[in-house]
Structures are given as C-alpha cells and as structure tokens.
Design a protein around this motif. Sequence first.
Motif, PDB file in Angstrom:
ATOM      1  N   VAL A  26       0.853  -1.189   0.000  1.00 37.46           N
ATOM      2  CA  VAL A  26       0.000   0.000   0.000  1.00 37.46           C
ATOM      3  C   VAL A  26       0.891   1.242   0.000  1.00 37.46           C
ATOM      4  N   LYS A  30      -2.306   6.279   1.539  1.00 37.96           N
ATOM      5  CA  LYS A  30      -3.400   5.533   0.907  1.00 37.96           C
ATOM      6  C   LYS A  30      -3.923   4.459   1.860  1.00 37.96           C
ATOM      7  N   SER A  32      -6.142   0.807   1.088  1.00 33.65           N
ATOM      8  CA  SER A  32      -6.534  -0.030  -0.045  1.00 33.65           C
ATOM      9  C   SER A  32      -7.539  -1.075   0.392  1.00 33.65           C
ATOM     10  N   VAL A 108      -7.677  -4.138  -6.700  1.00 36.55           N
ATOM     11  CA  VAL A 108      -7.570  -3.283  -5.513  1.00 36.55           C
ATOM     12  C   VAL A 108      -8.220  -1.942  -5.784  1.00 36.55           C
ATOM     13  N   GLU A 110      -7.726   1.761  -4.379  1.00 36.16           N
ATOM     14  CA  GLU A 110      -6.882   2.610  -3.540  1.00 36.16           C
ATOM     15  C   GLU A 110      -7.624   3.901  -3.229  1.00 36.16           C
TER      16      GLU A 110
END
Length: 113
Positions: A26, A30, A32, A108, A110
């Motif tokens: 990550v 951020k 995620s 993912v 983010e």
Amino acid sequence: MANTFRLINNATMPDSAGTGDTLYTVGSSKTSVVLGLTLSNVHTAQVTTTVTIIDSSASITSTLIKNAPIPVGGSLEIMAGNKIVLETTDVIKVDCSVADKVSATMSVMEIDV
C-alpha cells in the motif's frame, strides 16, 4: 478523497520457493481495499501456495491461506466475495512450493487519505 481501481499482476512468482514475494504494498497516504485475488498454477505439476499479509502498523504477519493446493492448469480464487482493508505500507506476499510457478492477479481499490 479520490478512489482509484488497480489491477495488480505478476506472471510468475515467487523468485525462490519458501520466501514469498511481495505482490502489493500500500502506497504512502493511501488505504486499499482488496476486492479479489486469483492465483493460477503455471507449472506442469500440482503446486501449493501461501498468501500472507504484513500489517506494518501492528508488526503482525497473518496468513490468509496456507499451503493451498492448485492443480495443473487450475486456479484458486481466495477472496470469494470478501474484502480486505489494508493501511499505508501494509504488504501482501505470495509464496509457492515451486519457484516461478504461480501467477497472481489482484484487484484493488486505492483511497487517498
């Protein structure tokens, strides 16, 4: 806060069986959300795979799946509709019983924080 969807791919991993390669870390500032993770056997024999998550803020490594068999030509979806939230600098590692014989694809989202 901006949301960015990403597809993370690694065609062959790990570099060395028993060590686990980093699939995803990550980024700074951020959070995620892992939406899906599929592992595929690219070997000519069955392999086993292990996926771990390193929670950097708590200094804890947890095992998501351990020594799961994947048959020749098969794949394994380990998320099955579940989600995993990761914080800044958390890491997902993938290991395989044979070096360079598992392919990983992860979706993912983010979130900038």
